[in-house]
Enzyme design. Structure first.
Site, mmCIF file in Angstrom:
data_model
loop_
_atom_site.group_PDB
_atom_site.id
_atom_site.type_symbol
_atom_site.label_atom_id
_atom_site.label_comp_id
_atom_site.label_asym_id
_atom_site.label_seq_id
_atom_site.Cartn_x
_atom_site.Cartn_y
_atom_site.Cartn_z
ATOM 1 N N TRP A 4 83.882 -21.594 -7.731
ATOM 2 C CA TRP A 4 83.856 -22.465 -9.217
ATOM 3 C C TRP A 4 82.204 -23.116 -9.573
ATOM 4 O O TRP A 4 82.631 -24.069 -8.095
ATOM 5 C CB TRP A 4 85.575 -22.759 -9.049
ATOM 6 C CG TRP A 4 86.159 -21.984 -9.667
ATOM 7 C CD1 TRP A 4 86.864 -20.972 -8.580
ATOM 8 C CD2 TRP A 4 86.494 -21.856 -10.547
ATOM 9 N NE1 TRP A 4 87.603 -20.435 -9.659
ATOM 10 C CE2 TRP A 4 87.624 -21.114 -10.454
ATOM 11 C CE3 TRP A 4 86.343 -22.350 -12.088
ATOM 12 C CZ2 TRP A 4 88.013 -20.365 -11.527
ATOM 13 C CZ3 TRP A 4 86.813 -22.403 -13.228
ATOM 14 C CH2 TRP A 4 88.461 -20.998 -12.897
ATOM 15 N N GLU A 53 95.414 -14.583 -6.996
ATOM 16 C CA GLU A 53 94.048 -14.766 -7.905
ATOM 17 C C GLU A 53 92.766 -13.808 -6.763
ATOM 18 O O GLU A 53 92.867 -14.357 -5.866
ATOM 19 C CB GLU A 53 93.253 -15.766 -8.355
ATOM 20 C CG GLU A 53 94.381 -16.553 -9.307
ATOM 21 C CD GLU A 53 94.245 -18.558 -9.681
ATOM 22 O OE1 GLU A 53 93.960 -18.492 -10.846
ATOM 23 O OE2 GLU A 53 93.263 -19.066 -9.089
ATOM 24 N N ASP A 67 97.141 -20.803 -5.143
ATOM 25 C CA ASP A 67 97.639 -21.488 -6.268
ATOM 26 C C ASP A 67 99.456 -22.560 -6.412
ATOM 27 O O ASP A 67 99.743 -21.275 -6.430
ATOM 28 C CB ASP A 67 97.193 -21.593 -8.239
ATOM 29 C CG ASP A 67 95.932 -21.803 -8.498
ATOM 30 O OD1 ASP A 67 95.164 -21.547 -7.963
ATOM 31 O OD2 ASP A 67 95.659 -21.193 -9.623
ATOM 32 N N HIS A 79 90.406 -22.662 -3.018
ATOM 33 C CA HIS A 79 90.383 -22.234 -4.113
ATOM 34 C C HIS A 79 88.877 -20.405 -4.267
ATOM 35 O O HIS A 79 88.528 -20.743 -5.067
ATOM 36 C CB HIS A 79 89.777 -22.987 -5.870
ATOM 37 C CG HIS A 79 91.129 -23.154 -5.796
ATOM 38 N ND1 HIS A 79 93.053 -22.534 -6.261
ATOM 39 C CD2 HIS A 79 92.211 -24.401 -5.360
ATOM 40 C CE1 HIS A 79 93.353 -23.538 -6.168
ATOM 41 N NE2 HIS A 79 92.939 -25.225 -5.686
ATOM 42 N N HIS A 104 92.864 -15.973 -3.222
ATOM 43 C CA HIS A 104 93.516 -17.750 -2.698
ATOM 44 C C HIS A 104 94.656 -17.386 -3.891
ATOM 45 O O HIS A 104 95.314 -17.011 -4.571
ATOM 46 C CB HIS A 104 92.633 -18.438 -3.541
ATOM 47 C CG HIS A 104 92.136 -18.275 -4.639
ATOM 48 N ND1 HIS A 104 91.181 -18.382 -5.093
ATOM 49 C CD2 HIS A 104 93.232 -19.648 -5.428
ATOM 50 C CE1 HIS A 104 91.636 -18.596 -7.072
ATOM 51 N NE2 HIS A 104 92.425 -19.573 -6.590
ATOM 52 N N HIS A 119 98.199 -27.858 -8.053
ATOM 53 C CA HIS A 119 96.647 -28.006 -8.348
ATOM 54 C C HIS A 119 97.276 -28.124 -9.946
ATOM 55 O O HIS A 119 95.374 -28.757 -9.932
ATOM 56 C CB HIS A 119 96.402 -25.727 -8.296
ATOM 57 C CG HIS A 119 95.097 -25.540 -8.839
ATOM 58 N ND1 HIS A 119 93.454 -26.406 -8.438
ATOM 59 C CD2 HIS A 119 94.368 -24.550 -9.711
ATOM 60 C CE1 HIS A 119 93.004 -25.492 -9.049
ATOM 61 N NE2 HIS A 119 93.792 -24.344 -9.534
ATOM 62 N N HIS A 178 98.533 -20.744 -16.446
ATOM 63 C CA HIS A 178 98.687 -21.364 -15.458
ATOM 64 C C HIS A 178 100.381 -21.630 -15.418
ATOM 65 O O HIS A 178 101.771 -21.675 -15.040
ATOM 66 C CB HIS A 178 98.374 -22.652 -14.567
ATOM 67 C CG HIS A 178 96.694 -22.356 -13.864
ATOM 68 N ND1 HIS A 178 95.928 -21.560 -15.000
ATOM 69 C CD2 HIS A 178 96.273 -21.938 -12.118
ATOM 70 C CE1 HIS A 178 95.143 -21.017 -14.122
ATOM 71 N NE2 HIS A 178 95.530 -21.116 -11.868
#
EC number: 3.5.1.9
Length: 211
Positions: free
Chosen positions: A17, A170, A53, A47, A51, A57, A158
């Protein structure tokens, strides 16, 4: 049937990210120097790569990794192909998912490339999450870095999944996986207080019973 690894390998050039911590592995102690062993060190975001969540998060009062039910990450799952759809809405799901399913893995139009971070991905809509809930889905996995569009700040997908207590997985790699029924194992690490965790996700095709 053999287990199939659908995880992104964690390498020093794996995409991450923007502005998040890149993954770095280094050998900090060598056998030549220590006389006995090699020892590595990793620095990473929770992340990175494939991974899960935890609700913490995206909700400061949400549960963390050790609060989650590990049984959700093990068991029967269905792989569906929604690559023709721009959003993962109820309408999209109704085309490929009509029977109850506890875990669903979604192939999108995004091609698997762990070294590339996409600018856009198809997100799960609120009505999409509502529809998954009507089928009893307890975990949803996507082959993208997020269940929301990359630029999203409100994280509608989410929160909609969280509303129905649907767990999130994800960055699974599904390009070579045919739609159908499988078994899934995607256990997070037992990281105290964590908002997420890398996983080693594997699936195995379910034997078809001929009665």
């Amino acid at each position: 049937m053999s287990w199939i690894d659908i995880s992104q390998p964690l390498t020093n050039d794996i995409a991450h990210w923007p502005e998040d911590q890149p993954f770095v592995y280094e050998t900090t102690i060598t056998k030549e120097n220590s006389g006995s062993v090699n020892i590595g060190r990793i620095t990473t975001s929770t992340h990175i790569g494939t991974h899960v969540d935890a609700p913490f998060h995206y909700d400061s009062s949400g549960r963390r990794i050790l609060d989650l039910d590990i049984n959700r990450y093990i068991g029967d799952c269905q792989v569906i192909d929604l690559s023709e759809f721009d959003t993962l809405s109820a309408e999209a799901f109704k085309n490929k998912l009509t029977k109850p399913a506890e875990r669903v893995l979604i192939k999108t139009s995004l091609r698997n490339n762990p070294k590339y971070f996409p600018e856009n991905v198809p997100g799960i809509t609120s009505d999409g999450a509502d529809y998954l809930n009507t089928l009893g889905v307890k975990l949803v996995g996507v082959d993208t870095p997020s269940v929301d569009d990359i630029s999203s700040k409100d994280l509608q997908g989410h929160h909609a999944l969280y509303h129905h207590d649907i767990y999130i997985l994800e960055n699974v790699m599904l390009d070579s996986i045919e739609p159908g029924n499988y078994e899934l194992i995607a256990l997070p690490l037992a990281i105290a207080e964590a908002d997420g965790s890398p996983v080693r996700a594997v699936i195995r095709r379910k034997e078809v019973s001929h009665g």
